[in-house]
Design an enzyme around this catalytic site. Structure first.
Site, PDB file in Angstrom:
ATOM      1  N   THR A  28       0.840  -1.195   0.000  1.00 48.34           N
ATOM      2  CA  THR A  28       0.000   0.000   0.000  1.00 48.34           C
ATOM      3  C   THR A  28       0.875   1.244   0.000  1.00 48.34           C
ATOM      4  OG1 THR A  28      -0.104   0.302   2.398  1.00 48.34           O
ATOM      5  CG2 THR A  28      -1.676  -1.265   1.438  1.00 48.34           C
ATOM      6  N   ILE A  96       6.650  -2.503   7.739  1.00 50.66           N
ATOM      7  CA  ILE A  96       6.925  -1.073   7.635  1.00 50.66           C
ATOM      8  C   ILE A  96       7.751  -0.791   6.375  1.00 50.66           C
ATOM      9  CG2 ILE A  96       7.927   0.942   8.767  1.00 50.66           C
ATOM     10  CD1 ILE A  96       5.409  -0.319  10.115  1.00 50.66           C
ATOM     11  N   LYS A  97       7.240   0.142   5.590  1.00 52.79           N
ATOM     12  CA  LYS A  97       7.820   0.466   4.293  1.00 52.79           C
ATOM     13  C   LYS A  97       8.621   1.767   4.412  1.00 52.79           C
ATOM     14  CE  LYS A  97       5.774   0.214  -0.311  1.00 52.79           C
ATOM     15  NZ  LYS A  97       4.511   0.470  -1.029  1.00 52.79           N
ATOM     16  N   VAL A  98       9.912   1.698   4.101  1.00 57.25           N
ATOM     17  CA  VAL A  98      10.789   2.864   4.193  1.00 57.25           C
ATOM     18  C   VAL A  98      11.327   3.194   2.802  1.00 57.25           C
ATOM     19  CG1 VAL A  98      12.885   3.824   5.222  1.00 57.25           C
ATOM     20  CG2 VAL A  98      11.483   2.198   6.527  1.00 57.25           C
TER      21      VAL A  98
END
Length: 333
Positions: A28, A96-98
């Site tokens: 997402t 968690i998207k970084v």
């Protein structure tokens, strides 16, 4: 290769549930969360933005759902990552998207690598996104990323734009790149003219190369080569920005995961759902670590991060994902 779905729409998840080959995770971003929320409001649901996110993560469990950090500051990225994971681990399986670059206006890959390392020290699963160059993926892996997301389609877009070639969504470039036998032959004069005027851009043997990469799928292969050469096996190679079935099949042998829109997942099912067994393709070949100059910034990374930051600002509620919940409210699924 596992298939994930690019969506925050629960309606698309339900459609995917009816397929034989189902998604094993979900990616997402701020735009997708807004689309998913607006769809539910339009259908008459009385639900807040944050409740819609909780509901989606809960329904998707135990499958991974990515939550993308939107900030330009490294310490804030760590804080938001910790808060988001704490918020949603009680409901499902957050990832968690970084972004590989946090601040597109003052790009410094060290900020992202710092945030990745700090979050990993706290046991947070990390997907490093908006990777546009193999060396970016290698640095993300060495920082401890669980997934390295390379944007295959955007590389093809950039090469097409530079060549002045109109590319449709169903078009894609093979690993060896477009050659003089294809569309690029008709743009040869333009290519020879622009080569050298754009950093890292070369025209070699009828092919346009950007930092040595001739197509998005070639970039995926280069990451596979680098990871094998450096004996990196913990970080999974994720092919993102996949536009069509042919492109997905082109990167399959080099990817651990591919994340796709629903129409590509449906096409994949139509072709492969009746296979007796879906086996990963293996290429037997020698691998070398290509000691090319490490590039810390890529134009498509800057463009992508700017867009995600802009999109996040358009959704004020989005940052609620990354603030500690004051009240733990579980949405009834």
């Amino acid at each position: 290769m596992d298939i994930w779905l690019d969506t925050a729409k629960k309606s698309e998840v339900l459609k995917a549930e009816g397929l034989i080959i189902k998604p094993k995770g979900f990616t997402t971003n701020p735009t997708l969360w807004l689309e998913g929320y607006n769809e539910r409001i339009s259908s008459g649901e009385d639900i807040s933005f944050i409740e819609s996110v909780i509901d989606f993560v809960t329904y998707a469990a135990p499958r991974l759902v990515s939550l993308q950090i939107a900030t330009k500051d490294r310490e804030d990225a760590v804080r938001k990552g910790l808060a988001a994971y704490e918020n949603f681990i009680q409901f499902g399986n957050p990832l968690i998207k970084v972004p590989i670059i946090l601040n597109p206006f003052e790009p410094d890959i060290e900020d992202s690598l710092y945030a990745i390392e700090k979050l990993k020290e706290n046991g947070i699963p990390i997907n490093v996104t908006n990777i546009q160059d193999p060396e970016q993926a290698l640095l993300a892996a060495k920082a401890g990323a669980d997934y390295a997301s390379f944007f295959v389609g955007r590389i093809d877009d950039l090469l097409s734009d530079l060549a002045g070639i109109e590319k449709k969504k169903e078009d894609y470039f093979i690993v060896s790149g477009p050659t003089v036998s294809g569309e690029f032959s008709r743009a040869q004069e333009r290519l020879e003219k622009i080569a050298g005027t754009y950093e890292g851009l070369k025209y070699v043997d009828g092919r346009l190369e950007l930092f040595g990469i001739v197509s998005g799928s070639h970039g995926m292969k280069a990451i596979d080569d680098l990871f094998r050469g450096d004996k990196i096996f913990k970080t999974k190679k994720l092919a993102a920005s996949i536009r069509n079935l042919a492109q997905l099949e082109e990167v399959e042998r080099y990817s651990d995961v591919a994340t796709v829109p629903l129409y590509v997942l449906e096409a994949w099912n139509k072709k492969h759902a009746n296979d007796d067994e879906l086996l990963p393709k293996t290429i037997f070949r020698g691998y070398k670590h290509d000691n090319r100059e490490i590039r810390l910034v890529h134009p498509k990374t800057i463009e992508g991060v700017r867009k995600f930051l802009d999109d996040a600002e358009k959704v004020p509620q989005y940052q609620e994902i990354f603030e500690p919940f004051e009240a733990k409210v579980r949405v009834q699924v």
